[in-house]
Scaffold this motif. Sequence first.
Motif, PDB file in Angstrom:
ATOM      1  N   THR A 132       0.836  -1.203   0.000  1.00  0.00           N
ATOM      2  CA  THR A 132       0.000   0.000   0.000  1.00  0.00           C
ATOM      3  C   THR A 132       0.868   1.250   0.000  1.00  0.00           C
ATOM      4  O   THR A 132       0.574   2.229  -0.704  1.00  0.00           O
ATOM      5  CB  THR A 132      -0.947   0.000   1.208  1.00  0.00           C
ATOM      6  OG1 THR A 132      -1.841  -1.108   1.098  1.00  0.00           O
ATOM      7  CG2 THR A 132      -1.759   1.288   1.280  1.00  0.00           C
ATOM      8  N   TYR A 133       1.934   1.231   0.777  1.00  0.00           N
ATOM      9  CA  TYR A 133       2.868   2.359   0.789  1.00  0.00           C
ATOM     10  C   TYR A 133       3.509   2.538  -0.588  1.00  0.00           C
ATOM     11  O   TYR A 133       3.628   3.658  -1.101  1.00  0.00           O
ATOM     12  CB  TYR A 133       3.938   2.112   1.849  1.00  0.00           C
ATOM     13  CG  TYR A 133       4.927   3.237   2.037  1.00  0.00           C
ATOM     14  CD1 TYR A 133       4.516   4.500   2.447  1.00  0.00           C
ATOM     15  CD2 TYR A 133       6.285   3.028   1.819  1.00  0.00           C
ATOM     16  CE1 TYR A 133       5.437   5.529   2.631  1.00  0.00           C
ATOM     17  CE2 TYR A 133       7.210   4.048   2.006  1.00  0.00           C
ATOM     18  CZ  TYR A 133       6.774   5.300   2.411  1.00  0.00           C
ATOM     19  OH  TYR A 133       7.686   6.314   2.587  1.00  0.00           O
ATOM     20  N   ASP A 134       3.930   1.417  -1.206  1.00  0.00           N
ATOM     21  CA  ASP A 134       4.516   1.486  -2.546  1.00  0.00           C
ATOM     22  C   ASP A 134       3.560   2.130  -3.544  1.00  0.00           C
ATOM     23  O   ASP A 134       3.999   2.789  -4.497  1.00  0.00           O
ATOM     24  CB  ASP A 134       4.882   0.088  -3.046  1.00  0.00           C
ATOM     25  CG  ASP A 134       6.046  -0.539  -2.292  1.00  0.00           C
ATOM     26  OD1 ASP A 134       6.693   0.178  -1.502  1.00  0.00           O
ATOM     27  OD2 ASP A 134       6.296  -1.740  -2.486  1.00  0.00           O
ATOM     28  N   CYS A 135       2.271   1.913  -3.339  1.00  0.00           N
ATOM     29  CA  CYS A 135       1.257   2.472  -4.241  1.00  0.00           C
ATOM     30  C   CYS A 135       0.805   3.868  -3.816  1.00  0.00           C
ATOM     31  O   CYS A 135      -0.096   4.444  -4.435  1.00  0.00           O
ATOM     32  CB  CYS A 135       0.040   1.545  -4.312  1.00  0.00           C
ATOM     33  SG  CYS A 135       0.382  -0.037  -5.120  1.00  0.00           S
ATOM     34  N   SER A 136       1.411   4.408  -2.759  1.00  0.00           N
ATOM     35  CA  SER A 136       1.105   5.766  -2.302  1.00  0.00           C
ATOM     36  C   SER A 136       2.217   6.745  -2.632  1.00  0.00           C
ATOM     37  O   SER A 136       1.965   7.875  -3.064  1.00  0.00           O
ATOM     38  CB  SER A 136       0.869   5.772  -0.781  1.00  0.00           C
ATOM     39  OG  SER A 136      -0.186   4.918  -0.417  1.00  0.00           O
ATOM     40  N   ILE A 137       3.471   6.335  -2.429  1.00  0.00           N
ATOM     41  CA  ILE A 137       4.579   7.290  -2.570  1.00  0.00           C
ATOM     42  C   ILE A 137       4.763   7.845  -3.982  1.00  0.00           C
ATOM     43  O   ILE A 137       5.238   8.978  -4.107  1.00  0.00           O
ATOM     44  CB  ILE A 137       5.907   6.714  -2.024  1.00  0.00           C
ATOM     45  CG1 ILE A 137       6.189   5.317  -2.569  1.00  0.00           C
ATOM     46  CG2 ILE A 137       5.919   6.723  -0.530  1.00  0.00           C
ATOM     47  CD1 ILE A 137       7.494   4.718  -2.054  1.00  0.00           C
ATOM     48  N   PRO A 138       4.394   7.141  -5.071  1.00  0.00           N
ATOM     49  CA  PRO A 138       4.529   7.796  -6.378  1.00  0.00           C
ATOM     50  C   PRO A 138       3.656   9.037  -6.522  1.00  0.00           C
ATOM     51  O   PRO A 138       3.965   9.925  -7.323  1.00  0.00           O
ATOM     52  CB  PRO A 138       4.100   6.707  -7.368  1.00  0.00           C
ATOM     53  CG  PRO A 138       4.336   5.425  -6.652  1.00  0.00           C
ATOM     54  CD  PRO A 138       3.996   5.725  -5.225  1.00  0.00           C
ATOM     55  N   PHE A 139       2.571   9.100  -5.753  1.00  0.00           N
ATOM     56  CA  PHE A 139       1.635  10.220  -5.825  1.00  0.00           C
ATOM     57  C   PHE A 139       1.932  11.310  -4.787  1.00  0.00           C
ATOM     58  O   PHE A 139       1.316  12.363  -4.805  1.00  0.00           O
ATOM     59  CB  PHE A 139       0.208   9.719  -5.599  1.00  0.00           C
ATOM     60  CG  PHE A 139      -0.213   8.591  -6.494  1.00  0.00           C
ATOM     61  CD1 PHE A 139      -0.672   8.843  -7.778  1.00  0.00           C
ATOM     62  CD2 PHE A 139      -0.154   7.275  -6.058  1.00  0.00           C
ATOM     63  CE1 PHE A 139      -1.071   7.800  -8.608  1.00  0.00           C
ATOM     64  CE2 PHE A 139      -0.554   6.230  -6.880  1.00  0.00           C
ATOM     65  CZ  PHE A 139      -1.013   6.497  -8.166  1.00  0.00           C
ATOM     66  N   ILE A 140       2.832  11.025  -3.839  1.00  0.00           N
ATOM     67  CA  ILE A 140       3.072  11.978  -2.746  1.00  0.00           C
ATOM     68  C   ILE A 140       4.571  12.255  -2.626  1.00  0.00           C
ATOM     69  O   ILE A 140       5.059  13.273  -3.104  1.00  0.00           O
ATOM     70  CB  ILE A 140       2.497  11.452  -1.408  1.00  0.00           C
ATOM     71  CG1 ILE A 140       1.023  11.045  -1.571  1.00  0.00           C
ATOM     72  CG2 ILE A 140       2.619  12.510  -0.315  1.00  0.00           C
ATOM     73  CD1 ILE A 140       0.408  10.390  -0.358  1.00  0.00           C
ATOM     74  N   ARG A 141       5.320  11.354  -2.012  1.00  0.00           N
ATOM     75  CA  ARG A 141       6.741  11.589  -1.766  1.00  0.00           C
ATOM     76  C   ARG A 141       7.531  11.803  -3.051  1.00  0.00           C
ATOM     77  O   ARG A 141       8.406  12.673  -3.122  1.00  0.00           O
ATOM     78  CB  ARG A 141       7.316  10.417  -0.951  1.00  0.00           C
ATOM     79  CG  ARG A 141       8.817  10.243  -0.977  1.00  0.00           C
ATOM     80  CD  ARG A 141       9.590  11.424  -0.398  1.00  0.00           C
ATOM     81  NE  ARG A 141      11.023  11.200  -0.502  1.00  0.00           N
ATOM     82  CZ  ARG A 141      11.745  11.457  -1.592  1.00  0.00           C
ATOM     83  NH1 ARG A 141      11.166  11.956  -2.683  1.00  0.00           N
ATOM     84  NH2 ARG A 141      13.041  11.226  -1.615  1.00  0.00           N
ATOM     85  N   MET A 142       7.227  11.035  -4.093  1.00  0.00           N
ATOM     86  CA  MET A 142       8.008  11.120  -5.322  1.00  0.00           C
ATOM     87  C   MET A 142       7.812  12.455  -6.030  1.00  0.00           C
ATOM     88  O   MET A 142       8.628  12.840  -6.880  1.00  0.00           O
ATOM     89  CB  MET A 142       7.664   9.968  -6.263  1.00  0.00           C
ATOM     90  CG  MET A 142       8.718   9.677  -7.323  1.00  0.00           C
ATOM     91  SD  MET A 142       8.465   8.066  -8.115  1.00  0.00           S
ATOM     92  CE  MET A 142       7.033   8.414  -9.136  1.00  0.00           C
ATOM     93  N   MET A 143       6.751  13.187  -5.688  1.00  0.00           N
ATOM     94  CA  MET A 143       6.565  14.517  -6.258  1.00  0.00           C
ATOM     95  C   MET A 143       7.675  15.465  -5.844  1.00  0.00           C
ATOM     96  O   MET A 143       7.968  16.440  -6.535  1.00  0.00           O
ATOM     97  CB  MET A 143       5.207  15.093  -5.834  1.00  0.00           C
ATOM     98  CG  MET A 143       4.040  14.404  -6.510  1.00  0.00           C
ATOM     99  SD  MET A 143       2.484  15.143  -6.021  1.00  0.00           S
ATOM    100  CE  MET A 143       2.706  16.806  -6.608  1.00  0.00           C
TER     101      MET A 143
END
Length: 663
Positions: free
Chosen positions: A481-492
Amino acid sequence: MKKIAHLILALFLFNTVVFSQKKQNFQLVSPNGKIEINISLSDKITWTIVHEKDNILIASPMSMTLSEGEILGKNPRLLNAKKESIRTQFESPLYKKKSVENNYNQLILNFKSNYSIEYRAFDDGVAYRFSTKKKGAITVKSEEVVLNFDKDYNSLMPYVRDLRNPKDPYISSFEAHYENKKISEFVKDTLAFLPFLVDFKNSKKAVFLEANLQDYPGMFVTNTNSKSGFEARFPKYPLQEINGGFNNINRLITQRADYLVKTKGTRNFPWRIVVVSENDKDLANNDMVQKLSEPSKTKDISWIKPGKVAWDWWNDWNIYNINFKAGINTETYKYYIDFASKNKVEYIVLDEGWSQEDNIMEHNPNVDLKALISYGKDKNVGIILWSSWMALTKNTNGVFKNYSSMGIKGFKVDFLDRDDAKMVHSVYDIAQKAADNKLLLDFHGMYKPTGIQRTFPNILNFEGVKGLENNKWTPNDDVPTYDCSIPFIRMMAGPMDYTPGAMRNATKTEFKPSHSNPESQGTRCHQLALYTIFEAPLQMMADSPTAYIKEQESTDFIAKIPTTFDETVALDGSVGKFIVLVRKKANTWYLGAITNWDSREVTIDFSFLEKGKQFEADLFTDGINADKAAVDYKREKITIDSTTKMTFHLANGGGLSAIISPK
């Protein structure tokens, strides 16, 4: 006569005060007309953000307090306002795309007291920053950044929970999963760091970031008294520090000043950013931080070589089927070099243990560094050295000059664990000195990137993410779930030193922590896809050479995926659920898709391919038994073109990955 003069003077002063505090309103609209910034000047300065009639922010004040009580933004006296439209682009050779479009409308409000506020409205978000033009130095005591909302929306927040120094919440590794809570449910008496996300109605979301963080502390948020918003908190400037933390190589703060920073009186301050999206997938391909950062200070970047790195620490130097004792020694690192050379991996890293931890000029006698540099050079493999920030900053110039002259390619700098103004200044200093010595940098144990990667392109990666290394000890974390969250948040915010590449893969029920034989949560194809999805110009291969040799088919595939790209297209996705993304390098496309612990079908439209041509996709998908054996995968080569649409099954914690080449 005197009475009349006094009366005239009183009326003049009254009118001046009334005029200076008379409410004035300004509006700035994005180029596509969808986003509006409304700025109001009265006794304070506030702004609102509206996206197609939906409130993103309601009236939220901004100010900056300097020494001796001067508050920029209190009873503002406007001198003039200047608007303009900017349409430009810039090249970005070490990024996820070759060039970045940079189109926005701008409003600059200039005030008495020698300060201004600059607002920018883009099609995908807004930003503002303070600027000052004061003589000499100034002391910033505090900054007011408030985020007010009209409803109690859901938020995804990374909280600070570092108990090594509970008296100082600003000492942090900046590694935390996102907690999905209402704004009003923000954990009391704690802080969260940027970036974070707020989920609005109509599928709209906003991500809050900062950029161009120079000579200034990073921003945290806490809840407001009204429970309907957030307000900023900043670490004060450190006055006294002691050694502490892991192996006594952290610098812990024992005394802080009553100010944020003493800085130049004429300068720009960091950007406060709100990115707004109507579709989740667009957050995974956003350039806002890159657009709001200073251009490269390095004219010649030809020596900066991105690539992949064979890493020793995560796999605990665990190689076998060999005739020597594995460990932190010359023979082991020659083995890593042999593996890297054979598989066209550009670098190896020597993590902790190759030197004394408090003096990296003193080598471990079991590691012949000169011999390894020579051996690596013969095999076209560069060497990167690990160092704690504390050890490096004892003599940064001397360390860099020494190891650059020996042939070392870069440094992985660890355990910064702060973003007060002193640490931020140190990061810029390290970046400049590394560039002067033509050394690459990977900042591990680091706060989130804020655009310095554009300013100093020799910085190829940052941690500031709860990466694969945490899997060794955290069985209760929901990693897919974290892996599917960070591209939209942290990776920005920028690249992520997540360190993927596990060859031992486990289902949710079978996963177990291990120090020397670590596993990943989710399937093999989930791990393969991360090499395309996660941005990392310097990308680790976390598992051991022995594990990769046993899984040569997967290793060959990973080795072919570049770490910088010419084009990026986010095809589909939903925060915390799944993402499908493609990137292009030269004539080849790279596809990655991952899901959380829910299996799902994803339909991929290949219309991004050049029309009229056929392509071959080397495709790795979850095997039919991947729900029980996460290592199970299927490899096939198929012919596709721009008219192809295909539906794929992703197992629980699964993924798919493909390399698509012209046929």
